[in-house]
Motif scaffolding. Structure first.
Motif, PDB file in Angstrom:
ATOM      1  N   GLY A  82       1.067  -1.303   0.399  1.00 41.30           N
ATOM      2  CA  GLY A  82       0.440  -0.002   0.079  1.00 41.30           C
ATOM      3  C   GLY A  82       0.698   1.481  -0.194  1.00 41.30           C
ATOM      4  N   GLN A  83      -0.160   2.475   0.374  1.00 40.87           N
ATOM      5  CA  GLN A  83       1.188   3.849   0.040  1.00 40.87           C
ATOM      6  C   GLN A  83       1.344   3.582   1.449  1.00 40.87           C
ATOM      7  N   THR A  84       1.062   3.010   2.577  1.00 42.53           N
ATOM      8  CA  THR A  84       2.690   3.133   3.790  1.00 42.53           C
ATOM      9  C   THR A  84       2.526   5.000   4.123  1.00 42.53           C
ATOM     10  N   SER A  85       3.453   4.891   3.919  1.00 39.24           N
ATOM     11  CA  SER A  85       4.055   7.014   4.644  1.00 39.24           C
ATOM     12  C   SER A  85       3.955   7.960   3.632  1.00 39.24           C
ATOM     13  N   SER A  86       4.325   6.803   2.192  1.00 33.69           N
ATOM     14  CA  SER A  86       4.576   7.659   0.890  1.00 33.69           C
ATOM     15  C   SER A  86       3.009   8.554   0.185  1.00 33.69           C
ATOM     16  N   SER A  87       3.159   9.403  -0.575  1.00 32.40           N
ATOM     17  CA  SER A  87       1.995  10.308  -0.863  1.00 32.40           C
ATOM     18  C   SER A  87       1.500   9.966  -2.316  1.00 32.40           C
ATOM     19  N   ASN A  88       0.719  10.344  -2.228  1.00 32.53           N
ATOM     20  CA  ASN A  88      -0.188   9.107  -3.349  1.00 32.53           C
ATOM     21  C   ASN A  88       0.454   9.612  -4.508  1.00 32.53           C
ATOM     22  N   GLU A  89       0.711  10.699  -4.924  1.00 36.49           N
ATOM     23  CA  GLU A  89       1.838  10.825  -6.286  1.00 36.49           C
ATOM     24  C   GLU A  89       2.765   9.995  -6.210  1.00 36.49           C
ATOM     25  N   VAL A  90       3.428   8.971  -5.600  1.00 39.78           N
ATOM     26  CA  VAL A  90       4.802   8.533  -5.529  1.00 39.78           C
ATOM     27  C   VAL A  90       4.258   7.275  -5.386  1.00 39.78           C
ATOM     28  N   PHE A  91       3.274   7.094  -4.788  1.00 39.07           N
ATOM     29  CA  PHE A  91       2.742   6.302  -5.321  1.00 39.07           C
ATOM     30  C   PHE A  91       2.342   5.430  -6.586  1.00 39.07           C
ATOM     31  N   ASN A  92       1.222   6.236  -7.026  1.00 39.27           N
ATOM     32  CA  ASN A  92       1.369   6.195  -8.193  1.00 39.27           C
ATOM     33  C   ASN A  92       1.924   5.911  -9.313  1.00 39.27           C
ATOM     34  N   LYS A  93       2.914   6.555  -9.091  1.00 41.11           N
ATOM     35  CA  LYS A  93       4.224   6.445  -9.857  1.00 41.11           C
ATOM     36  C   LYS A  93       5.612   5.282 -10.005  1.00 41.11           C
ATOM     37  N   GLN A  94       5.531   4.945  -8.693  1.00 34.14           N
ATOM     38  CA  GLN A  94       5.218   3.519  -8.926  1.00 34.14           C
ATOM     39  C   GLN A  94       5.050   2.562  -9.386  1.00 34.14           C
ATOM     40  N   LEU A  95       3.982   2.435  -9.580  1.00 35.97           N
ATOM     41  CA  LEU A  95       2.406   1.093 -10.584  1.00 35.97           C
ATOM     42  C   LEU A  95       2.815   1.774 -11.316  1.00 35.97           C
ATOM     43  N   ASN A  96       2.796   3.080 -11.981  1.00 34.98           N
ATOM     44  CA  ASN A  96       3.061   3.862 -13.124  1.00 34.98           C
ATOM     45  C   ASN A  96       4.540   2.525 -13.866  1.00 34.98           C
ATOM     46  N   ALA A  97       4.968   2.425 -13.381  1.00 33.83           N
ATOM     47  CA  ALA A  97       6.376   2.666 -12.996  1.00 33.83           C
ATOM     48  C   ALA A  97       6.346   0.683 -14.190  1.00 33.83           C
ATOM     49  N   ALA A  98       5.990   0.481 -12.899  1.00 39.08           N
ATOM     50  CA  ALA A  98       6.161  -1.342 -13.158  1.00 39.08           C
ATOM     51  C   ALA A  98       5.466  -1.595 -14.106  1.00 39.08           C
ATOM     52  N   LEU A  99       4.136  -0.797 -14.223  1.00 37.26           N
ATOM     53  CA  LEU A  99       3.325  -1.614 -15.392  1.00 37.26           C
ATOM     54  C   LEU A  99       4.061  -0.940 -16.824  1.00 37.26           C
ATOM     55  N   GLY A 100       4.069  -0.344 -16.864  1.00 39.89           N
ATOM     56  CA  GLY A 100       5.109   0.641 -17.985  1.00 39.89           C
ATOM     57  C   GLY A 100       6.505  -0.804 -18.932  1.00 39.89           C
ATOM     58  N   LEU A 101       6.476  -1.495 -17.256  1.00 32.52           N
ATOM     59  CA  LEU A 101       7.614  -2.936 -18.161  1.00 32.52           C
ATOM     60  C   LEU A 101       6.829  -3.534 -18.573  1.00 32.52           C
ATOM     61  N   TYR A 102       5.548  -4.123 -18.115  1.00 32.31           N
ATOM     62  CA  TYR A 102       4.907  -4.928 -18.385  1.00 32.31           C
ATOM     63  C   TYR A 102       4.050  -4.572 -20.301  1.00 32.31           C
ATOM     64  N   CYS A 103       4.410  -3.118 -20.787  1.00 37.57           N
ATOM     65  CA  CYS A 103       3.725  -3.521 -22.398  1.00 37.57           C
ATOM     66  C   CYS A 103       5.018  -3.862 -23.247  1.00 37.57           C
ATOM     67  N   PHE A 104       6.251  -4.109 -22.757  1.00 40.05           N
ATOM     68  CA  PHE A 104       7.041  -4.298 -23.158  1.00 40.05           C
ATOM     69  C   PHE A 104       8.172  -6.096 -22.872  1.00 40.05           C
ATOM     70  N   THR A 105       7.176  -7.076 -22.586  1.00 39.93           N
ATOM     71  CA  THR A 105       6.553  -8.171 -21.828  1.00 39.93           C
ATOM     72  C   THR A 105       6.336  -9.175 -23.152  1.00 39.93           C
ATOM     73  N   ALA A 106       6.925 -10.131 -23.462  1.00 39.80           N
ATOM     74  CA  ALA A 106       6.013 -10.835 -24.652  1.00 39.80           C
ATOM     75  C   ALA A 106       5.073 -12.009 -23.844  1.00 39.80           C
ATOM     76  N   ASP A 107       5.484 -12.100 -22.095  1.00 41.02           N
ATOM     77  CA  ASP A 107       5.007 -13.185 -21.748  1.00 41.02           C
ATOM     78  C   ASP A 107       3.273 -12.207 -21.101  1.00 41.02           C
ATOM     79  N   LYS A 108       2.377 -12.197 -21.983  1.00 37.54           N
ATOM     80  CA  LYS A 108       1.540 -11.099 -20.916  1.00 37.54           C
ATOM     81  C   LYS A 108       0.930 -12.555 -20.261  1.00 37.54           C
TER      82      LYS A 108
END
Length: 141
Positions: free
Chosen positions: A103-129
Motif C-alpha cells: 500500500g501507500q504506507t507513508s508515501s504520498s499518493n503521487e509517489v505510489f502512483n508513480k511506482q505503479l505506473n513504472a511497473a506497469l510501464g514495463l508490462y507493455c514490453f514483455t512478450a509473455d502477457k
C-alpha cells in the motif's frame, strides 16, 4: 549515453541531421539501449533492482524531449532487450503484487502512483502477457 545526457543527444541529432546521417545515429542509439536493457534484464544478481524498475526505466524517464525516430528506437530497443529473458512477466507481477499489498504506507499518493505506473510501464514490453496474467491472478486468488 552512460550519463543519460539528453541535451548532448539532441546536439548530435542536429549535427547528424545536417549530413543525412540520422538513421545511423538512431540505429546506434537503438543498439546501445538494447544491449544495456539486455544486460540489466539478464543479470540475475540484479533481480531485485529489476523488479523495482529503477534501472530499466532510467532510459525513458527523460525521453520526452527526444525526436519521434528516437522514441520509436527506444521502444524497439526495450522490446528487444526484454526478449532475452522469460521470467520478467512473473517478476513484474510479483512486484506489482508487493506494491499493492504494501500500500501507500507513508508515501504520498503521487509517489505510489508513480511506482505503479513504472511497473506497469514495463508490462507493455514483455512478450509473455499471458504469463503475467496467470501469476497476477494466482497472487490475487
Amino acid at each position: 549515453m552512460e550519463g543519460n545526457d539528453v541535451k548532448k543527444l539532441r546536439m548530435l541529432n542536429a549535427l547528424f541531421d545536417r549530413v543525412a546521417g540520422l538513421p545511423k545515429l538512431v540505429n546506434t542509439f537503438k543498439s546501445f539501449v538494447t544491449a544495456k536493457v539486455a544486460d540489466i534484464v539478464c543479470d540475475i544478481s540484479k533481480d531485485e533492482e529489476m523488479s523495482n524498475a529503477s534501472l530499466v526505466l532510467s532510459f525513458p524517464a527523460s525521453s520526452s524531449s527526444l525526436t519521434q525516430d528516437f522514441l520509436y528506437a527506444l521502444h524497439d530497443a526495450f522490446s528487444n532487450g526484454f526478449k532475452k529473458r522469460h521470467k520478467l512477466a512473473e517478476m513484474i507481477a510479483h512486484h506489482i503484487d508487493k506494491l499493492l499489498r504494501k500500500g501507500q504506507t507513508s508515501s504520498s499518493n503521487e509517489v505510489f502512483n508513480k511506482q505503479l505506473n513504472a511497473a506497469l510501464g514495463l508490462y507493455c514490453f514483455t512478450a509473455d502477457k499471458d504469463v503475467f496474467r496467470m501469476f497476477y491472478h494466482r497472487a490475487l486468488a
